[in-house]
Design an enzyme around this catalytic site. Structure first.
Site, mmCIF file in Angstrom:
data_model
loop_
_atom_site.group_PDB
_atom_site.id
_atom_site.type_symbol
_atom_site.label_atom_id
_atom_site.label_comp_id
_atom_site.label_asym_id
_atom_site.label_seq_id
_atom_site.Cartn_x
_atom_site.Cartn_y
_atom_site.Cartn_z
ATOM 1 N N THR A 1 -5.310 -2.563 -2.777
ATOM 2 C CA THR A 1 -5.865 -3.404 -3.836
ATOM 3 C C THR A 1 -5.298 -3.024 -5.196
ATOM 4 O O THR A 1 -4.983 -3.891 -6.018
ATOM 5 C CB THR A 1 -7.406 -3.321 -3.844
ATOM 6 O OG1 THR A 1 -7.882 -3.735 -2.559
ATOM 7 C CG2 THR A 1 -8.007 -4.206 -4.918
ATOM 8 N N CYS A 2 -5.117 -1.747 -5.428
ATOM 9 C CA CYS A 2 -4.583 -1.275 -6.713
ATOM 10 C C CYS A 2 -3.145 -1.768 -6.919
ATOM 11 O O CYS A 2 -2.779 -2.219 -8.000
ATOM 12 C CB CYS A 2 -4.618 0.246 -6.768
ATOM 13 S SG CYS A 2 -6.249 0.936 -6.438
ATOM 14 N N HIS A 3 -2.348 -1.659 -5.868
ATOM 15 C CA HIS A 3 -0.923 -1.986 -5.948
ATOM 16 C C HIS A 3 -0.647 -3.485 -5.924
ATOM 17 O O HIS A 3 0.283 -3.955 -6.576
ATOM 18 C CB HIS A 3 -0.189 -1.305 -4.783
ATOM 19 C CG HIS A 3 1.302 -1.405 -4.870
ATOM 20 N ND1 HIS A 3 2.024 -0.818 -5.868
ATOM 21 C CD2 HIS A 3 2.194 -2.038 -4.068
ATOM 22 C CE1 HIS A 3 3.324 -1.081 -5.685
ATOM 23 N NE2 HIS A 3 3.448 -1.824 -4.601
#
Length: 164
Positions: A47-49
């Site tokens: 999700t972060c990337h």
């Protein structure tokens, strides 16, 4: 948890920029002008990337047009991982990375989460904040999986509302 109106605590961190890695303190990174910091559970995590970092990268010009002097991405990763993530995402020219390997700054802010159940140890709760001259102006905390409250669109809306 830190609240609007409170000063950012001073904690040793590593600052990762296009020029390299340097020692810094959290209050120095977030002081001086208007800064948007978004915090992620981990570099390169799905999700972060795929969702969180790209939203800030795509909206970097809009954030600057709204008066933001610096965009900072914080994570409880070491500086070498943060540098590799900044390079891989081609974000280093627009975003600086705050490496908080032991999550000391996350703890000081009150946004640390124990993610040991997922084998990740102590990490940041997904969040964002607007900081003006070292003082928190707005705080955005995710209360469910995904990027909604702490994404670039939400921060931009808050910056626009503050202008009105």
């Amino acid at each position: 948890m830190i609240q609007p109106g409170e000063a950012v605590p001073s904690v040793p961190v590593k600052l990762v920029t296009g020029e390299g890695i340097s020692d810094a303190t959290s209050d120095a990174v977030l002081g001086g002008g208007r800064v948007v910091m978004f915090a992620v559970p981990g570099a390169f995590t799905p999700t972060c990337h795929v969702n969180h970092l790209p939203g800030f990268l795509a909206n970097a010009a809009k954030l600057r047009a709204a008066g933001v002097d610096r965009i900072v991405c914080a994570a409880a990763n070491d500086a070498f991982v943060m540098k590799a993530w900044g390079e891989a995402s081609e974000a280093l020219g627009d975003i600086v990375f705050l490496a908080d390997g032991n999550a000391a700054f996350a703890e000081a802010l009150g946004v640390a989460r124990d993610m040991s159940g997922n084998g990740m140890g102590k990490r940041y709760q997904r969040s964002a904040m607007i900081v003006e001259n070292g003082v928190v102006q707005a705080l955005f905390i995710e209360d469910a999986p995904g990027v909604n409250a702490s994404g670039a669109p939400a921060v931009l809306m808050a910056l626009e509302a503050a202008k009105a």
